[in-house]
Design a protein around this motif. Structure first.
Motif, PDB file in Angstrom:
ATOM      1  N   LEU A   1      88.974  31.671 -48.335  1.00 30.50           N
ATOM      2  CA  LEU A   1      87.578  31.869 -49.273  1.00 30.50           C
ATOM      3  C   LEU A   1      86.276  31.561 -48.770  1.00 30.50           C
ATOM      4  N   VAL A   2      86.360  30.510 -47.787  1.00 31.27           N
ATOM      5  CA  VAL A   2      85.088  30.270 -47.091  1.00 31.27           C
ATOM      6  C   VAL A   2      84.579  31.517 -46.121  1.00 31.27           C
ATOM      7  N   LEU A   3      85.651  31.901 -45.355  1.00 33.53           N
ATOM      8  CA  LEU A   3      85.292  32.941 -44.582  1.00 33.53           C
ATOM      9  C   LEU A   3      85.038  34.413 -45.193  1.00 33.53           C
ATOM     10  N   ALA A   4      85.687  34.689 -46.535  1.00 36.74           N
ATOM     11  CA  ALA A   4      85.248  35.641 -47.368  1.00 36.74           C
ATOM     12  C   ALA A   4      83.841  35.415 -47.740  1.00 36.74           C
ATOM     13  N   THR A   5      83.310  34.455 -48.191  1.00 40.77           N
ATOM     14  CA  THR A   5      82.060  34.282 -48.568  1.00 40.77           C
ATOM     15  C   THR A   5      81.067  34.532 -47.444  1.00 40.77           C
ATOM     16  N   ILE A   6      81.512  33.727 -46.389  1.00 39.49           N
ATOM     17  CA  ILE A   6      80.609  33.961 -45.030  1.00 39.49           C
ATOM     18  C   ILE A   6      80.579  35.462 -44.651  1.00 39.49           C
ATOM     19  N   GLY A   7      81.585  36.198 -44.828  1.00 41.16           N
ATOM     20  CA  GLY A   7      81.573  37.533 -44.376  1.00 41.16           C
ATOM     21  C   GLY A   7      80.955  38.600 -45.275  1.00 41.16           C
ATOM     22  N   ILE A   8      80.836  38.122 -46.588  1.00 43.29           N
ATOM     23  CA  ILE A   8      80.044  39.081 -47.426  1.00 43.29           C
ATOM     24  C   ILE A   8      78.506  38.708 -47.473  1.00 43.29           C
ATOM     25  N   ILE A   9      78.348  37.241 -47.271  1.00 42.24           N
ATOM     26  CA  ILE A   9      76.699  37.067 -47.072  1.00 42.24           C
ATOM     27  C   ILE A   9      76.277  37.753 -45.767  1.00 42.24           C
ATOM     28  N   SER A  10      77.115  37.741 -44.577  1.00 41.14           N
ATOM     29  CA  SER A  10      76.812  38.253 -43.559  1.00 41.14           C
ATOM     30  C   SER A  10      76.711  39.808 -43.455  1.00 41.14           C
ATOM     31  N   ALA A  11      77.355  40.359 -44.017  1.00 46.39           N
ATOM     32  CA  ALA A  11      77.416  41.627 -44.531  1.00 46.39           C
ATOM     33  C   ALA A  11      76.162  42.138 -44.936  1.00 46.39           C
ATOM     34  N   LEU A  12      75.679  41.485 -46.011  1.00 45.70           N
ATOM     35  CA  LEU A  12      74.613  41.997 -46.919  1.00 45.70           C
ATOM     36  C   LEU A  12      73.223  41.536 -45.704  1.00 45.70           C
ATOM     37  N   PHE A  13      73.433  40.372 -44.887  1.00 44.37           N
ATOM     38  CA  PHE A  13      72.244  40.368 -44.023  1.00 44.37           C
ATOM     39  C   PHE A  13      72.136  41.419 -43.025  1.00 44.37           C
ATOM     40  N   CYS A  14      73.346  41.952 -42.645  1.00 40.56           N
ATOM     41  CA  CYS A  14      73.591  42.979 -41.593  1.00 40.56           C
ATOM     42  C   CYS A  14      72.802  44.168 -42.182  1.00 40.56           C
ATOM     43  N   LEU A  15      73.085  44.547 -43.487  1.00 43.86           N
ATOM     44  CA  LEU A  15      72.289  45.526 -43.899  1.00 43.86           C
ATOM     45  C   LEU A  15      70.726  45.380 -43.871  1.00 43.86           C
ATOM     46  N   SER A  16      70.597  43.930 -44.252  1.00 43.89           N
ATOM     47  CA  SER A  16      69.137  43.800 -44.247  1.00 43.89           C
ATOM     48  C   SER A  16      68.558  43.958 -42.735  1.00 43.89           C
ATOM     49  N   PHE A  17      69.238  43.524 -41.896  1.00 41.53           N
ATOM     50  CA  PHE A  17      68.866  43.596 -40.564  1.00 41.53           C
ATOM     51  C   PHE A  17      68.447  45.074 -40.080  1.00 41.53           C
ATOM     52  N   ILE A  18      69.371  45.974 -40.360  1.00 37.98           N
ATOM     53  CA  ILE A  18      69.246  47.299 -40.172  1.00 37.98           C
ATOM     54  C   ILE A  18      68.105  47.917 -40.703  1.00 37.98           C
ATOM     55  N   TYR A  19      67.877  47.408 -41.991  1.00 36.04           N
ATOM     56  CA  TYR A  19      66.714  48.102 -42.590  1.00 36.04           C
ATOM     57  C   TYR A  19      65.392  47.636 -42.033  1.00 36.04           C
ATOM     58  N   ALA A  20      65.587  46.394 -41.846  1.00 38.11           N
ATOM     59  CA  ALA A  20      64.273  45.747 -40.831  1.00 38.11           C
ATOM     60  C   ALA A  20      64.006  46.064 -39.744  1.00 38.11           C
ATOM     61  N   THR A  21      65.249  46.795 -39.076  1.00 39.13           N
ATOM     62  CA  THR A  21      64.910  47.402 -37.691  1.00 39.13           C
ATOM     63  C   THR A  21      64.324  48.765 -37.940  1.00 39.13           C
ATOM     64  N   PHE A  22      64.863  49.464 -38.912  1.00 33.86           N
ATOM     65  CA  PHE A  22      64.257  50.764 -39.017  1.00 33.86           C
ATOM     66  C   PHE A  22      62.544  50.495 -39.496  1.00 33.86           C
ATOM     67  N   LYS A  23      62.386  49.515 -40.247  1.00 34.99           N
ATOM     68  CA  LYS A  23      60.943  49.528 -40.777  1.00 34.99           C
ATOM     69  C   LYS A  23      60.008  48.813 -39.726  1.00 34.99           C
ATOM     70  N   THR A  24      60.537  48.165 -38.619  1.00 34.32           N
ATOM     71  CA  THR A  24      59.957  47.691 -37.823  1.00 34.32           C
ATOM     72  C   THR A  24      59.525  48.627 -36.787  1.00 34.32           C
ATOM     73  N   THR A  25      60.350  49.574 -36.463  1.00 34.66           N
ATOM     74  CA  THR A  25      60.253  50.796 -35.545  1.00 34.66           C
ATOM     75  C   THR A  25      59.287  51.496 -36.222  1.00 34.66           C
ATOM     76  N   ASN A  26      59.468  51.952 -37.616  1.00 33.41           N
ATOM     77  CA  ASN A  26      58.453  52.819 -37.966  1.00 33.41           C
ATOM     78  C   ASN A  26      56.822  52.250 -38.159  1.00 33.41           C
ATOM     79  N   VAL A  27      56.779  50.816 -38.232  1.00 31.69           N
ATOM     80  CA  VAL A  27      55.576  50.172 -37.926  1.00 31.69           C
ATOM     81  C   VAL A  27      54.911  50.518 -36.490  1.00 31.69           C
ATOM     82  N   PHE A  28      56.069  50.178 -35.583  1.00 35.60           N
ATOM     83  CA  PHE A  28      55.150  50.436 -34.293  1.00 35.60           C
ATOM     84  C   PHE A  28      55.014  51.888 -33.823  1.00 35.60           C
ATOM     85  N   LYS A  29      55.518  52.513 -34.539  1.00 31.61           N
ATOM     86  CA  LYS A  29      55.593  54.111 -34.226  1.00 31.61           C
ATOM     87  C   LYS A  29      54.109  54.464 -34.712  1.00 31.61           C
TER      88      LYS A  29
END
Length: 144
Positions: A41-69
């Protein structure tokens, strides 16, 4: 008019870097915690939270790249926001990340004499400390 545009892009750059730093910190910490022997149960919860923040990291990376461009394409923004002061900030942030990583490796070496730590967790922890300390230092310098 021009100063407000520069300030607007500088705030946008800071916010995108902050989002990238926070999302990486939570996502990668989740990846490290998944390596530990925890119940399902703890692993599943950590996995879901981690996956959501992974998507947030991908979005932030694209946003940062666009700002620097955007900054690199406009000569006024490039001159104002990529000058020697910001290059010095990046240098200081990388140095902080390097020295904090060296300190953490020495600490892990001492701790590993007393307990068994898996190599995968050590490697992931070293990467985590380096990136988080570099990003935090960069954000503190940009906020000044």
């Amino acid at each position: 008019m021009e100063n407000s545009r520069i300030e607007e892009v500088e705030i946008e750059r800071f916010n995108s870097l902050r989002l990238r730093a926070i999302s990486f910190a939570v996502w990668f910490l989740g990846l490290i915690l998944i390596q530990l022997p925890l119940n399902n149960l703890v692993l599943a919860t950590i996995g879901i939270i981690s996956a959501l923040f992974c998507l947030s990291f991908i979005y932030a990376t694209f946003k940062t790249t666009n700002v620097f461009k955007k900054i690199k394409k406009d000569s006024t923004l490039n001159q104002a926001l990529m000058n020697e002061m910001y290059l010095s900030f990046d240098y200081k942030a990388v140095c902080t990340g390097f020295y904090s990583t060296m300190f953490f490796v020495m600490l892990l070496f001492i701790v590993s004499n007393f307990m068994e730590i898996p190599g995968k967790i050590i490697c992931m922890s070293v990467i985590y400390i380096q990136v988080v300390s570099t990003d935090l230092r960069r954000l503190f310098l940009y906020k000044q």
